[in-house]
Design a protein around this motif. Structure first.
Motif, PDB file in Angstrom:
ATOM      1  N   HIS A  39       0.844  -1.199   0.000  1.00  0.00           N
ATOM      2  CA  HIS A  39       0.000   0.000   0.000  1.00  0.00           C
ATOM      3  C   HIS A  39       0.877   1.245   0.000  1.00  0.00           C
ATOM      4  N   THR A  99       0.225   4.139  -1.243  1.00  0.00           N
ATOM      5  CA  THR A  99      -0.535   5.340  -0.899  1.00  0.00           C
ATOM      6  C   THR A  99      -0.478   5.594   0.600  1.00  0.00           C
ATOM      7  N   GLY A 100      -0.715   4.542   1.380  1.00  0.00           N
ATOM      8  CA  GLY A 100      -0.660   4.666   2.826  1.00  0.00           C
ATOM      9  C   GLY A 100       0.733   4.997   3.326  1.00  0.00           C
ATOM     10  N   VAL A 129       3.155   6.653   1.691  1.00  0.00           N
ATOM     11  CA  VAL A 129       3.467   8.046   1.393  1.00  0.00           C
ATOM     12  C   VAL A 129       2.712   8.980   2.343  1.00  0.00           C
ATOM     13  N   SER A 130       1.457   8.655   2.629  1.00  0.00           N
ATOM     14  CA  SER A 130       0.697   9.465   3.589  1.00  0.00           C
ATOM     15  C   SER A 130       1.338   9.420   4.969  1.00  0.00           C
ATOM     16  N   SER A 131       1.813   8.250   5.360  1.00  0.00           N
ATOM     17  CA  SER A 131       2.475   8.107   6.663  1.00  0.00           C
ATOM     18  C   SER A 131       3.757   8.941   6.723  1.00  0.00           C
ATOM     19  N   ALA A 164       4.311  11.748   5.173  1.00  0.00           N
ATOM     20  CA  ALA A 164       3.909  13.140   5.380  1.00  0.00           C
ATOM     21  C   ALA A 164       3.513  13.393   6.832  1.00  0.00           C
ATOM     22  N   ASP A 165       2.710  12.478   7.396  1.00  0.00           N
ATOM     23  CA  ASP A 165       2.287  12.631   8.792  1.00  0.00           C
ATOM     24  C   ASP A 165       3.489  12.619   9.737  1.00  0.00           C
TER      25      ASP A 165
END
Length: 245
Positions: A46, A48-49, A51-53, A55-56
């Protein structure tokens, strides 16, 4: 067994062969992803997850975790690059096993994952990060194989895209065509069946991987690697016989 799967990974392909191979690889991807989560506590297909992580984690100041996420992303990218290099090299050499080569590498990587598993408990700080990176590499490697084989018609780890396409076709299916003056909206039922089958294959693979890793552990990787070998071996043997002739 060989005649049954003869054309599944051969260079000379058909849409049916692409679908059969896609279903099997979806199963393997689901098993590896779900089993890998039980092993290392992280889903590795995943992006997408991930890359989001990243950023977070950067916003929260968790720069070590952000770096780990970037490393996973690079590993997935390297897996896809490796597939492209191996397949294009094989095609230049006119090998019937051009598409088999990345799958053989994936089978070897799965066995290495199983071997790492035996050491994770005792040396978790060393082997756990390596195992996560290896799983991301495997996911990138496999997704690129079927993407390249099918000319991007089939993907085996990108379930979000598959579910999106299923939703689009279902929307077309239930759409009421009131006007006869404009072209009717029709669902592509073949695409709906293919994508539904791929999602189902991923789900069944996930069940197999989760049950396997939960009850028998890392030995679950052995049948998955064996299945990849079975799919890949026939074109490889054909190439070896041709070179020896």
């Amino acid at each position: 067994m060989f005649p049954l799967i003869r054309g599944w990974t051969d260079v000379q392909r058909s849409p049916e062969a692409n679908l059969r191979l896609g279903l099997v690889l979806s199963f393997i991807a689901g098993a590896t992803n779900a089993g890998g989560f039980l092993a290392v506590g992280r889903y590795t297909s995943h992006m997408t997850g991930i890359v989001s992580s990243v950023a977070d984690d950067m916003v929260l100041g968790h720069f070590g975790m952000a770096l780990a996420g970037v490393t996973c992303l690079i590993a997935f990218l390297m897996g896809a690059m490796c597939t492209a290099i191996m397949v294009n090299w094989g095609l230049r050499q006119q090998l019937r096993s051009s598409y088999s080569l990345p799958l053989l590498l994936e089978s070897f990587a799965l066995l290495v994952f199983g071997l790492f598993g035996a050491a994770i408990g005792a040396w978790s700080q060393v082997f756990l990060p390596i195992t996560v990176v290896l799983l991301c590499f495997i996911m990138g490697l496999q997704n690129a194989v079927i993407t390249k084989i099918s000319k991007a018609d089939i993907r085996t780890t990108h379930i979000t895209g598959l579910v999106t396409d299923i939703g689009i076709e279902l929307g077309k299916w239930v759409y009421i065509n009131r006007s006869s003056e404009t072209p009717s909206v029709r669902a592509n039922r073949q695409r709906l069946r293919v994508h539904s089958g791929l999602v189902l294959g991923f789900l069944l693979g996930g069940l197999f991987g989760a049950l396997g890793f939960n009850y028998v552990g890392y030995v679950t990787t052995v049948p998955l690697a064996g299945l990849l070998w079975l799919l890949s071996l026939r074109p490889l043997l054909d190439d070896l016989r041709q070179r020896a002739a």
